[in-house]
Enzyme design. Structure first.
Site, PDB file in Angstrom:
ATOM      1  CB  ILE A 164      58.907  50.252  67.871  1.00 27.36           C
ATOM      2  CG1 ILE A 164      59.139  48.957  67.927  1.00 27.36           C
ATOM      3  CG2 ILE A 164      60.059  51.055  68.389  1.00 27.36           C
ATOM      4  CD1 ILE A 164      60.041  48.466  67.007  1.00 27.36           C
ATOM      5  CG  ASP A 165      53.743  52.790  66.285  1.00 30.81           C
ATOM      6  OD1 ASP A 165      53.263  53.041  67.406  1.00 30.81           O
ATOM      7  OD2 ASP A 165      53.790  53.792  65.333  1.00 30.81           O
ATOM      8  NE  ARG A 166      49.383  45.458  64.585  1.00 28.98           N
ATOM      9  CZ  ARG A 166      49.079  44.740  63.415  1.00 28.98           C
ATOM     10  NH1 ARG A 166      49.548  43.439  63.106  1.00 28.98           N
ATOM     11  NH2 ARG A 166      47.942  45.199  62.570  1.00 28.98           N
ATOM     12  CD  GLU A 167      50.797  49.226  62.811  1.00 26.68           C
ATOM     13  OE1 GLU A 167      51.428  49.879  63.527  1.00 26.68           O
ATOM     14  OE2 GLU A 167      49.421  49.417  62.804  1.00 26.68           O
ATOM     15  CB  THR A 168      57.631  50.203  63.698  1.00 32.04           C
ATOM     16  OG1 THR A 168      56.765  51.410  63.400  1.00 32.04           O
ATOM     17  CG2 THR A 168      58.909  50.776  63.398  1.00 32.04           C
TER      18      THR A 168
END
Length: 309
Positions: free
Chosen positions: A141-145
């Protein structure tokens, strides 16, 4: 004569060894090759790596700084950064057995080492905490998620779990916070189907284009905020395109709260002073699948929460 098999080298402070092939070329020394091939590090920094014994040949022997360049071989080295932004949030291990580990990732923490992050990544932290050198994520998953990430513990069974995600045999549920649907005339629940591709002028962003759909997301309204023009949504993707949920919600006119990529691509934050005050309101809430090894039904749920309603 065939090359020897890749080495199983120990972790160093939670970081596994990187392997680099040495092609035919004009370099007289290995140092010259590394400085040109991996210019993120200066010549002085590479010399320091050699001095610390962090560069090995394909037999696992420490190489000296004046080692000659030998094409058609491999070398091993360990990544480390002089300056790395501290991510002041911790992941939790929700489940672990002999096959899998499931972590509940905070916002802002990358899953894998890349770019300006090595130590401050979920994989490195978990390897350091567990001592499991073979630990490897079977999806990302994305770093921001924030939310669930599943790791394999055994190389022999990893492919079977990766195939679940590749073949869309995993039921994934996310939660997100965005604006209200009513001003946009949206009737929920709805299913968004479209073709997503990277924007040519901004590769970090995905956009909807004409053509056969390659992305599908079900969008459901869960809760309206009692005083703010915001709502909490359940997002259920049946495909896994880059930034799919963020791009689909943006295309609906509902960009996610805290998104620095949609609808406008903002400049990266300075490494010296990252801002952790406005996390992206996107959470990988749930995962469910039939275990390809044991046959058991696996279901996991994140314990994290988005903006309080």
């Amino acid at each position: 004569m065939s090359r020897p098999p890749k080495l199983a080298l120990p972790l160093r402070d939670g970081v596994g060894a990187s392997v680099l092939a040495c092609p035919a070329g004009r370099w007289s020394s290995l140092l010259d090759y590394l400085v040109e091939r991996l210019p993120r590090l200066s010549r002085a920094e590479w010399c320091d790596r050699f001095a610390q014994g962090l560069v090995l040949d394909e037999r696992g022997q420490v190489l000296p700084v004046d080692a000659p360049y030998r094409p058609a071989t491999r070398i091993y080295y360990w990544r480390q950064l002089e300056r790395e932004p501290e991510v002041p949030f911790e992941a939790q291990i929700l489940f672990q057995d002999e096959l899998l580990l499931v972590a509940d990732k905070p916002h802002f923490l990358p899953v894998l080492p890349s770019g300006r992050f090595v130590q401050q990544t979920l994989l490195t932290r978990l390897r350091r905490a567990t001592g499991l050198a073979d630990l490897s994520p079977i999806h990302r998953i994305d770093r921001e998620t924030a939310g669930l990430v599943v790791f394999s513990l055994q190389p022999a069974t990893r492919g079977a779990y990766q195939a679940l995600f590749r073949e869309r045999a995993v039921h994934k549920v996310y939660e997100a916070v965005a604006g209200l649907p009513e001003p946009l005339g949206l009737s929920l629940p709805l299913t968004r189907r479209s073709r997503l591709q990277e924007r040519s002028e901004a590769f970090m962003q995905m956009e909807e284009v004409a053509g056969e759909p390659n992305a599908e997301t079900q969008v459901e309204l869960l809760q309206r905020h009692p005083s703010l023009p915001l709502a909490r949504y359940r997002l259920s993707p049946s495909t896994g395109q880059k930034h799919q949920l963020r791009a689909h919600m943006n295309a609906l006119g509902l960009p996610l709260l805290g998104d620095r990529i949609y609808p406008h691509l903002l400049p990266p934050e300075p490494i010296e002073a990252p801002d952790y005050s406005q996390p992206l309101q996107l959470l990988a809430r749930g995962l469910a699948f039939r275990d390809p090894i044991s046959g058991a039904q696996r279901e996991f749920e994140s314990q994290r929460q988005l903006l309080a309603f």
